[in-house]
Every structure is written in C-alpha cells, then in structure tokens.
Design a protein around this motif. Structure first.
Motif, short mmCIF file in Angstrom:
data_model
loop_
_atom_site.label_atom_id
_atom_site.label_comp_id
_atom_site.label_asym_id
_atom_site.label_seq_id
_atom_site.Cartn_x
_atom_site.Cartn_y
_atom_site.Cartn_z
N ASN A 116 -18.35 14.63 1.98
CA ASN A 116 -19.79 14.69 1.71
C ASN A 116 -20.09 14.46 0.24
N ASP A 117 -19.24 15.02 -0.62
CA ASP A 117 -19.44 14.89 -2.06
C ASP A 117 -19.38 13.42 -2.49
N LEU A 118 -18.46 12.67 -1.87
CA LEU A 118 -18.29 11.27 -2.22
C LEU A 118 -19.08 10.32 -1.33
N ASN A 119 -19.73 10.89 -0.32
CA ASN A 119 -20.48 10.08 0.65
C ASN A 119 -19.55 9.10 1.37
N ILE A 120 -18.39 9.61 1.79
CA ILE A 120 -17.39 8.82 2.52
C ILE A 120 -17.43 9.22 3.99
N SER A 121 -17.51 8.23 4.87
CA SER A 121 -17.53 8.50 6.31
C SER A 121 -16.14 8.27 6.90
N PRO A 122 -15.82 8.89 8.04
CA PRO A 122 -14.55 8.63 8.72
C PRO A 122 -14.36 7.14 9.01
N LYS A 123 -15.43 6.44 9.29
CA LYS A 123 -15.36 5.00 9.54
C LYS A 123 -14.84 4.26 8.32
N MET A 124 -15.25 4.69 7.14
CA MET A 124 -14.79 4.06 5.90
C MET A 124 -13.30 4.30 5.69
N ILE A 125 -12.82 5.47 6.08
CA ILE A 125 -11.39 5.76 5.94
C ILE A 125 -10.58 4.86 6.86
N VAL A 126 -11.05 4.67 8.08
CA VAL A 126 -10.37 3.75 9.01
C VAL A 126 -10.34 2.35 8.43
N ALA A 127 -11.46 1.92 7.86
CA ALA A 127 -11.54 0.58 7.27
C ALA A 127 -10.62 0.45 6.06
N ALA A 128 -10.49 1.53 5.27
CA ALA A 128 -9.61 1.51 4.10
C ALA A 128 -8.16 1.35 4.53
N ASN A 129 -7.77 2.05 5.59
CA ASN A 129 -6.40 1.91 6.09
C ASN A 129 -6.16 0.51 6.64
N HIS A 130 -7.17 -0.06 7.28
CA HIS A 130 -7.05 -1.43 7.81
C HIS A 130 -6.88 -2.42 6.66
N PHE A 131 -7.68 -2.28 5.63
CA PHE A 131 -7.57 -3.14 4.45
C PHE A 131 -6.18 -3.03 3.83
N CYS A 132 -5.68 -1.81 3.77
CA CYS A 132 -4.35 -1.56 3.21
C CYS A 132 -3.28 -2.28 4.02
N ASN A 133 -3.38 -2.21 5.33
CA ASN A 133 -2.39 -2.85 6.20
C ASN A 133 -2.38 -4.37 6.02
N ILE A 134 -3.55 -4.93 5.73
CA ILE A 134 -3.66 -6.38 5.56
C ILE A 134 -3.10 -6.82 4.20
N GLU A 135 -3.40 -6.07 3.15
CA GLU A 135 -3.09 -6.49 1.79
C GLU A 135 -1.73 -6.01 1.27
N ARG A 136 -1.15 -5.01 1.92
CA ARG A 136 0.06 -4.36 1.40
C ARG A 136 1.17 -5.36 1.08
#
Length: 281
Positions: free
Chosen positions: A246-266
């Motif tokens: 809540n403090d960072l205004n981060i949603s669970p959906k954004m975390i899923v997307a971050a992990n997806h981005f990581c898997n693509i770029e790693r």
C-alpha cells in the motif's frame, strides 16, 4: 569480525581496476566532456563491448543502434553509463573468487533477478530514470561474496534457513551482521555514490518513514526475488505485507508482471555480465 572488517578484508582481494578509478575521476570532474569519458572507456575493449551490448539490449529499448561509446554516453547519459561501468567492474572484481561454479551461478542469477524486478517496478511507478535502479538490485547482496572470502565456512549456515526464518536474521545470528550491511561497507570503501550505499545498507530495515523511494523499492524487490529462491516455502505475506504494498502503491498483478519481465530478460543480462551463469539456461 564485523561488517566493516569483512568488507575491508574483501577490498584487499577484490580490487576495482585503475580504469574504473580514472573513469570515476572524470565523471566527478564537472569540466570533463563526453568525449573525455568515452576515450577512457574505449581504452578497455571488454568494458566497451559490455556497455555497447547493454546499451543495445531490450533492457533500454533504444529505438536506434548505438554503435559508439560516445553515442552511448550521449543517449543514455553520463550517470547511466557510470552505472554500467560500476556493474561491469564490480562483477569483474569478483571473478577471482574461489567458490563452486554452482554457487556463483546462483548468486549472480539472484542478483540479476533483483535488479530486473526493481527496474520494472520503478518504471511502473514512473520513477525518473528507472534504469538507474538496476545497479541497486545487482549490488544489493555483494557482501555475501565478501563473507565467502573471509568466512567460507559460515556461508552454508547463513544460507540454510527454515520456513520460519528470514535470511537476514539467520545471517545476523550466525556472523553478527547481514550481507546487506557488509555490501554497504564494501561499496563505501570502494567510494561509490552514497545514493547506492544507503539503500543497500538499509535494505532489511522496515522503517519507511524517512526512507527514499529507492530504499523502499529495494526492500520490496529483494523479497519478491527471495520468494522465487531461498524463501520458496515461506508464506508470501510473511515477507511482503499489505502495508508495504500500500505504501508503494504496488498491486499483486504488478508483482506477477515483474516476475514475468524478469524471466524474459534474465538470460540476456546474465550472458553479458556473467556468461558462466547464463549457461544454466
């Protein structure tokens, strides 16, 4: 041995090259020009190739082709090129470490994951020049390699945790300081910017009242990464609370997307900064 002594011991073994020191001096000098900086970078062919590979990767998404170091400095900016220089020389400095290949591969994979996650979240939150956050994630745990150098017998104990323990707590109970604290001390001894040192040194502290956006994002990104590695069996809510999101205004959906981005770029980032680690893919 405390965090400062461990970092001091590591600094004697893992030395940043003279090329890095010359580049740092130029960047710290307001009278230096883009051509001055590019000229020093070009004296190191491996550094030049690394910067051009990163500059032309999907990491930056620059629409044209960056074919020269001068253009890289012009397009990406002096600060971003400096971050790439830091990334290159810090990873290069630890190539002489005596450790099992699997250990080193796993270490850099986690470092790159944290770096990609924090960059993605920074862009989602419209943080200015979010690419600069990458270096925070990449170096956040560099102190672990310093501990490995000074106290190799302690690494296994530090990294063996149950699903009721947190890595930083186990580190503190085993060696009386955390990898993050040691990372901050090592970067301080290398005279890297305070804007890198402070978020890394305080990465395990839950005190957001006076924390910068960079520190908050590193706190969160590290935990997202750990849930994919060392903390797979932990309850996600035990590492990442609703209050933090809540403090960072981060949603669970954004975390899923971050992990997806990581898997693509790693793989592409590992192949540039730590080719040996990329072989596992």
């Amino acid at each position: 041995m405390n965090a400062f002594e461990c970092a001091e011991n590591a600094e004697e073994v893992f030395v940043l090259s003279d090329s890095f020191l010359r580049i740092k001096e130029l960047i710290d000098n307001d009278s230096s020009t883009i051509d001055d900086i590019a000229e020093i970078i070009m004296l190191d062919p491996t550094l030049s190739i690394t910067i051009l590979k990163l500059a032309n990767s999907s990491f930056f998404n620059y629409p044209g082709k960056i074919e020269t170091i001068s253009k890289a400095v012009l397009v990406l900016g002096i600060t971003e090129v400096y971050n790439l220089v830091i990334a290159y020389f810090t990873t290069d400095a630890f190539k002489s470490i005596t450790a099992a290949p699997e250990y080193i591969e796993n270490f850099w994979e986690q470092a790159v994951d944290c770096a990609l996650i924090i960059k993605f979240l920074g862009e989602e939150l419209n943080v200015i020049n979010a690419e600069r956050l990458f270096i925070l994630g990449l170096l956040h745990n560099i102190g672990e390699l310093a501990v490995h150098q000074s106290m190799p017998g302690k690494i296994k104990a530090c990294n063996s945790i149950s699903d009721s323990e947190f890595p930083w707590e186990k580190q503190h109970s085993t060696i009386e300081f955390t990898y993050g604290e040691c990372s901050g001390e090592l970067l301080k001894q290398w005279q890297l910017p305070y804007s890198l040192i402070e978020p890394i040194r305080s990465q395990d502290e839950w005190d957001f009242e006076h924390a910068t956006v960079e520190a908050k994002l590193l706190y969160l990104s590290k935990r997202i990464m750990l849930l994919n590695y060392q903390c797979k069996t932990h309850k996600p809510s035990s590492l990442i609370t609703a209050e933090v999101l809540n403090d960072l205004n981060i949603s669970p959906k954004m975390i899923v997307a971050a992990n997806h981005f990581c898997n693509i770029e790693r793989l592409s980032i590992l192949s540039i900064l730590s080719p040996g680690s990329a072989f596992v893919y």
